[in-house]
Design an enzyme around this catalytic site. Structure first.
Site, PDB file in Angstrom:
ATOM      1  N   ALA A  33      34.680  34.955  39.510  1.00  0.00           N
ATOM      2  CA  ALA A  33      33.669  35.946  40.176  1.00  0.00           C
ATOM      3  C   ALA A  33      32.180  35.706  39.469  1.00  0.00           C
ATOM      4  O   ALA A  33      32.162  35.454  38.452  1.00  0.00           O
ATOM      5  CB  ALA A  33      34.292  37.249  40.275  1.00  0.00           C
ATOM      6  N   GLY A  74      26.313  38.515  34.846  1.00  0.00           N
ATOM      7  CA  GLY A  74      26.859  36.962  34.712  1.00  0.00           C
ATOM      8  C   GLY A  74      28.164  36.696  35.283  1.00  0.00           C
ATOM      9  O   GLY A  74      28.887  37.565  36.131  1.00  0.00           O
ATOM     10  N   ASP A  81      33.135  53.787  40.846  1.00  0.00           N
ATOM     11  CA  ASP A  81      33.118  52.447  41.568  1.00  0.00           C
ATOM     12  C   ASP A  81      34.055  52.191  42.226  1.00  0.00           C
ATOM     13  O   ASP A  81      34.529  50.779  42.088  1.00  0.00           O
ATOM     14  CB  ASP A  81      32.322  51.543  41.012  1.00  0.00           C
ATOM     15  CG  ASP A  81      31.755  50.279  41.701  1.00  0.00           C
ATOM     16  OD1 ASP A  81      31.527  50.770  42.979  1.00  0.00           O
ATOM     17  OD2 ASP A  81      31.648  49.027  41.250  1.00  0.00           O
TER      18      ASP A  81
END
Length: 427
Positions: free
Chosen positions: A98, A103, A214
């Protein structure tokens, strides 16, 4: 990720007290500290945490030896990210999973253990430039402390000359969002299992004094049997009962109204995100489309009505109504009340029993012809063309891997579906 500038300044002061200013560290790097490669986690590995460098010893009562002081760009990330030296490398990069916030996330193999892991790479320059030093440290501190069947486990973390590395378990099946886009919607029997597992994880975190901030399908990885592992603690922070947060952060489509407004908010915000997620799983669509600006999204959430489709059972519809209550103090926000809800009648929340049977729709989709394309979601390796990873110069790494990630064989794909919105307020 949201960071607190005042905390970062405190970290800088700590470095200055060691006569190792950050500025000097970046300009002058001792040759013995410049070492490219992935560092072995074994008895041969030398670590230099802050406590060892700052505490006096019998042989040197005045503190660290003058000939072995670490530059600021290493010291500032200690002790959460140890700096290590070794002659041999045990990790082999297998592919790209991913694109993270700063990064890549890499698939690696521990050659000595024959185990596969996921490594999140955080360039130090990006961490400092975006002011998320303290948040990056908090991420690994939290992951070290929590262990739960439905949370992705941290295995190790360290730093090299240019990057920070966070290594976790590897889930080969992928993320929930990819399978949702293929499936469209899930049966309530499967939604019930997903809800029980994710609710258990959130309840555990909240009781431990942590808010995730999140919760979304992209941050839910799946085991080989299709069960959940909540991941990505990059926006998480410690929040004891009764405390409040103010940072506008998360993924805008999942944000509770009190988060969109800039707070104050508490753990109840995570339960709102769970409600949005369960609504999407059960109906095949989000209750509201995402907006680019959080102020516009707040207006839509505040004024909009969350109508429950007639296709939902009364028990699930009532659960979603309680989770998506716009007033946090009236929202379902407690694991005990969540477990006793009618939607879970006759269901055990024991983690072993929940994971005993595989989630058949997930297993059936693992051979879907569009799985690879859907999991990539438009991500191009061009985004990583100039990303230098100082861990790739490894004798254990395949020869077709260059110092940039452009030549990594793509075995897995995964990326964010919405941009994380972050604010400048205090967390």
């Amino acid at each position: 990720m949201g960071g607190d500038g005042s905390k970062n300044k405190a970290s800088s002061s700590l470095v200055k007290r060691r006569s190792l200013s950050c500025h000097q560290g970046f300009l002058s790097v001792p040759a013995q500290l410049v070492h490219h490669g992935l560092f072995r986690r074994s008895g041969q590995c030398r670590e230099y945490p802050v406590s060892e460098q700052s505490q006096p010893s019998d042989s040197n009562p005045e503190g660290p030896h003058a000939n072995w002081t670490l530059p600021g760009f290493i010291s500032i990330f200690l002790p959460e990210f140890p700096h290590r030296f070794t002659r041999q490398v045990d990790l082999q990069i297998l592919g790209f999973i991913a694109k993270g916030s700063f990064g890549p996330i890499l698939k690696v193999k521990d050659v000595s253990k024959e185990e596969t892991y996921a490594v999140k790479v955080l360039p130090k320059a990006a961490v400092l430039r975006h002011g998320v030093l303290q948040q990056s440290k908090e991420e690994v501190i939290i992951q070290r402390q929590v262990r739960h069947p439905f949370l992705l486990s941290l295995r190790d973390c360290w730093q090299s000359q240019s990057n920070l590395f966070i290594m976790c378990d590897y889930c080969s099946t992928g993320d929930l969002y990819t399978y949702w886009t293929l499936k469209g919607l899930f049966e309530e029997t499967d939604v019930r299992v997903f809800a029980a597992e994710l609710g258990s994880a959130l309840g555990f975190l909240h009781n431990f004094g942590i808010i995730h901030r999140d919760v979304k399908m992209e941050n839910i990885l799946l085991t080989d049997k299709g069960h959940l592992r909540l991941t990505d603690f990059g926006l998480s922070r410690r929040l004891e009962r009764g405390e409040r947060a103010f940072t506008i952060c998360g993924t805008i489509q999942y944000m509770a109204p009190e988060v969109l407004s800039g707070g104050p908010y508490s753990h109840a915000a995570d339960w709102w995100s769970l409600g949005i997620l369960l609504y999407a799983l059960a109906t095949g669509e989000f209750p509201l489309a995402a907006e680019v600006d959080h102020a516009v999204m707040l207006s839509r959430v505040s004024e909009g009505l969350y109508e429950m489709p007639v296709s939902l059972s009364p028990a699930l519809a009532f659960l979603l109504i309680e989770l998506l209550c716009k007033i946090p103090t009236r929202r379902l926000r407690c694991l005990e009340h969540f477990q006793s809800h009618k939607f879970f009648h006759g269901m055990s929340f024991d983690s072993q029993l929940l994971q005993r049977n595989p989630i058949e729709p997930i297993l059936a989709l693992k051979t879907h012809p569009d799985l690879r394309e859907r999991s990539m979601r438009g991500l191009s390796l061009d985004l990583l063309q100039n990303f230098e990873c100082d861990l790739l110069n490894s004798p254990s790494t395949p020869t077709d891997l260059s110092p940039t990630l452009m030549k990594i064989q793509v075995n897995e794909y995964k990326t964010e579906s919405q941009t994380k919105a972050t604010g400048t307020n205090s967390a």
